[in-house]
Write a protein that holds these residues in place. Structure first.
Motif, PDB file in Angstrom:
ATOM      1  N   ALA A  21     -59.322  25.781 -12.855  1.00 11.58           N
ATOM      2  CA  ALA A  21     -60.043  24.832 -13.714  1.00 11.58           C
ATOM      3  C   ALA A  21     -60.410  25.581 -14.997  1.00 11.58           C
ATOM      4  CB  ALA A  21     -61.288  24.320 -13.002  1.00 11.58           C
ATOM      5  N   ASP A  33     -62.677  29.861 -13.075  1.00 15.10           N
ATOM      6  CA  ASP A  33     -61.797  30.527 -14.055  1.00 15.10           C
ATOM      7  C   ASP A  33     -62.119  32.033 -14.095  1.00 15.10           C
ATOM      8  OD1 ASP A  33     -60.019  30.905 -16.133  1.00 15.10           O
ATOM      9  OD2 ASP A  33     -61.149  29.755 -17.610  1.00 15.10           O
ATOM     10  N   GLY A  77     -59.800  20.646 -17.427  1.00 15.49           N
ATOM     11  CA  GLY A  77     -60.332  19.323 -17.092  1.00 15.49           C
ATOM     12  C   GLY A  77     -61.147  18.775 -18.250  1.00 15.49           C
ATOM     13  N   CYS A  94     -54.905  15.824 -14.847  1.00 18.89           N
ATOM     14  CA  CYS A  94     -54.934  17.251 -14.469  1.00 18.89           C
ATOM     15  C   CYS A  94     -54.222  17.454 -13.141  1.00 18.89           C
ATOM     16  CB  CYS A  94     -56.374  17.743 -14.302  1.00 18.89           C
ATOM     17  SG  CYS A  94     -57.263  17.963 -15.834  1.00 18.89           S
ATOM     18  N   ILE A 115     -61.960  20.330  -9.933  1.00 21.70           N
ATOM     19  CA  ILE A 115     -61.842  20.431 -11.397  1.00 21.70           C
ATOM     20  C   ILE A 115     -62.940  19.615 -12.091  1.00 21.70           C
ATOM     21  CG2 ILE A 115     -60.309  19.935 -13.375  1.00 21.70           C
ATOM     22  CD1 ILE A 115     -57.936  20.220 -11.346  1.00 21.70           C
ATOM     23  N   SER A 116     -63.547  20.205 -13.085  1.00 25.62           N
ATOM     24  CA  SER A 116     -64.537  19.574 -14.000  1.00 25.62           C
ATOM     25  C   SER A 116     -65.931  19.350 -13.415  1.00 25.62           C
ATOM     26  CB  SER A 116     -64.047  18.225 -14.556  1.00 25.62           C
ATOM     27  OG  SER A 116     -63.108  18.426 -15.591  1.00 25.62           O
TER      28      SER A 116
END
Ligand code: AR6
Length: 167
Positions: A21, A33, A77, A94, A115-116
């Motif tokens: 992500a 990340d 994202g 994504c 993600i996000s």
């Protein structure tokens, strides 16, 4: 094809491709990340610097270096801005962009983080069903995967994905 929901650290779970992500610079950050770059080693950042960034909803692939995988697939994202900025479509994009790249690279086992839903503040109760639906939609057309696994970093996230998978 199995969809699995696991509690854990995505950098520790062996897979063919691990999804990151990321953010549009692809030059690292915090959250998952940061953990992925830390575990992969500095060669990952060196390769990311050659990629020229990535649009939100799109994805780019690199080698995985010291991670227990062949590839890392980096996808930025959407940042949650209240829901009127195409966030839901971009989040589904994504997952689909990542699976398209994974399929092109003959990956059979892909692991995703949520993600996000961390620093980018996408509400978990909305993100989980979007993620599960995007994976199911993609795999209905491309049945070559063995396992798509969501690696959830906490119980609340795991519960949200389990609930989304049950409906
Ligand atoms: N394994 C699995 N999941 C994790 C791990 C891990 N090791 N570490 C965190 N998570 P976030 P975003 C979970 O913030 O919201 C970065 O700075 C975390 O608990 O990592 O897409 C990027 O560079 C949460 O459930 O990603 C971007 O700037 C989920 O991963 C920005 O953050 C996603 O949280 C992206 O924000």
């Amino acid at each position: 094809m199995e969809i699995k929901i696991t509690l854990g650290d995505i950098t520790k779970v062996p897979a063919d491709a691990i999804v990151n992500a990321a953010n549009p610079t692809l030059l690292g950050g915090g959250g998952v990340d940061g953990a992925i770059h830390e575990a992969a080693g500095p060669e990952l950042m060196a390769e990311c610097r050659t990629l020229g960034g990535c649009d939100t909803g799109d994805a780019k692939i690199t080698k995985a270096y010291r991670l227990p995988a062949e590839y890392v697939i980096h996808t930025p994202g959407p940042v949650w801005r209240g829901g009127d900025d195409c966030e839901e479509e971009l989040l589904a994009d994504c997952y689909k962009s990542c699976l398209k790249l994974a399929s092109e690279h003959r990956c059979r086992h892909v692991t995703f983080p949520s993600i996000s839903t961390g620093l980018f503040r996408f509400p978990l109760s909305k993100a989980a069903p979007i993620a599960i639906a995007a994976v199911k939609d993609f795999c209905a057309e491309s049945p070559e995967f063995d396992c798509i696994e969501f690696i959830c970093f906490d119980e609340k996230t795991k519960k949200a994905y389990e609930t989304a998978l049950e409906v």
